[in-house]
Design a protein around this motif. Structure first.
Motif, PDB file in Angstrom:
ATOM      1  N   ASP A  37       0.965  -2.399  -8.419  1.00  0.00           N
ATOM      2  CA  ASP A  37       0.405  -1.179  -9.001  1.00  0.00           C
ATOM      3  C   ASP A  37      -1.078  -1.153  -8.655  1.00  0.00           C
ATOM      4  OD1 ASP A  37      -0.691   0.840 -10.639  1.00  0.00           O
ATOM      5  OD2 ASP A  37       0.760   0.441 -12.244  1.00  0.00           O
ATOM      6  N   GLY A  39      -3.275   0.892  -9.614  1.00  0.00           N
ATOM      7  CA  GLY A  39      -4.104   1.419 -10.693  1.00  0.00           C
ATOM      8  C   GLY A  39      -4.335   2.908 -10.621  1.00  0.00           C
ATOM      9  N   LYS A  40      -4.322   3.461  -9.428  1.00  0.00           N
ATOM     10  CA  LYS A  40      -4.446   4.905  -9.211  1.00  0.00           C
ATOM     11  C   LYS A  40      -3.899   5.191  -7.814  1.00  0.00           C
ATOM     12  CE  LYS A  40      -9.121   4.601  -7.368  1.00  0.00           C
ATOM     13  NZ  LYS A  40     -10.504   4.997  -7.469  1.00  0.00           N
ATOM     14  N   PRO A  41      -3.518   6.434  -7.539  1.00  0.00           N
ATOM     15  CA  PRO A  41      -3.009   6.755  -6.201  1.00  0.00           C
ATOM     16  C   PRO A  41      -4.069   6.485  -5.129  1.00  0.00           C
ATOM     17  CG  PRO A  41      -2.432   8.488  -7.742  1.00  0.00           C
ATOM     18  CD  PRO A  41      -3.401   7.579  -8.456  1.00  0.00           C
ATOM     19  N   GLN A  42      -3.647   5.785  -4.084  1.00  0.00           N
ATOM     20  CA  GLN A  42      -4.542   5.463  -2.969  1.00  0.00           C
ATOM     21  C   GLN A  42      -3.787   5.595  -1.654  1.00  0.00           C
ATOM     22  OE1 GLN A  42      -7.233   2.134  -3.446  1.00  0.00           O
ATOM     23  NE2 GLN A  42      -6.553   1.892  -5.562  1.00  0.00           N
ATOM     24  N   THR A  94       0.023   8.415   0.194  1.00  0.00           N
ATOM     25  CA  THR A  94      -0.807   8.192  -0.985  1.00  0.00           C
ATOM     26  C   THR A  94       0.117   7.933  -2.154  1.00  0.00           C
ATOM     27  OG1 THR A  94      -2.565   9.605  -0.128  1.00  0.00           O
ATOM     28  CG2 THR A  94      -2.558   9.200  -2.489  1.00  0.00           C
ATOM     29  N   GLN A  96       0.558   5.132  -5.938  1.00  0.00           N
ATOM     30  CA  GLN A  96      -0.016   4.132  -6.834  1.00  0.00           C
ATOM     31  C   GLN A  96       0.833   2.861  -6.879  1.00  0.00           C
ATOM     32  OE1 GLN A  96      -1.269   5.515 -10.708  1.00  0.00           O
ATOM     33  NE2 GLN A  96      -0.809   3.529 -11.664  1.00  0.00           N
ATOM     34  N   LYS A  97       2.164   2.997  -6.819  1.00  0.00           N
ATOM     35  CA  LYS A  97       3.052   1.848  -6.959  1.00  0.00           C
ATOM     36  C   LYS A  97       3.880   1.632  -5.699  1.00  0.00           C
ATOM     37  CE  LYS A  97       3.525   2.222 -11.947  1.00  0.00           C
ATOM     38  NZ  LYS A  97       4.470   2.373 -13.064  1.00  0.00           N
TER      39      LYS A  97
END
Length: 121
Positions: A37, A39-42, A94, A96-97
């Motif tokens: 994870d 933590g935020k979409p990347q 893009t 997050q997980k």
């Protein structure tokens, strides 16, 4: 290693059921998953895996896939039948997980590294 859910482990009370014992390997699952994870979409465009292997007894991941979560669903971006030192460039996404799933393994498999990289890394 994860214990199988369809085995009554109470019936093995007092016995050595260590997963390293050849006779007991059938009591454990040879599938499973690991999740990262961020933590935020990347943005991600490269995945690197390193298998933890032992020669005696043999431990090996024979089939696996990598997926990312999109709108509550897992979308597979790569799969293979041998891990070892594995790396793959993917079309940029893009998310997050990310999830590494092994569908088949032998011995007691392990993963030393599960990394995802963004553009330019």
């Amino acid at each position: 290693m994860v214990r199988r859910r369809d085995v009554n482990f109470d019936s093995y009370f007092g016995q050595n059921i260590n997963f390293q014992n050849e006779a007991n390997r059938s009591l454990f699952q040879h599938t499973g998953w690991l999740e990262v994870d961020l933590g935020k979409p990347q943005a991600v465009e490269r995945i690197v895996l390193q298998e933890f292997t032992i020669e005696k007894p043999v431990s090996k991941i024979n089939a696996f896939s990598i997926a990312y979560e999109k709108n509550g669903q897992w979308v597979v971006v790569a799969d293979d039948t041998q891990m070892g030192s594995w790396s793959k460039k993917i079309a940029p996404i893009t998310a997050q997980k990310f999830r590494l799933t092994f569908q088949n393994s032998e011995g007691y498999p392990g993963v030393r590294e599960f990394q995802v990289f963004g553009p330019g890394k």
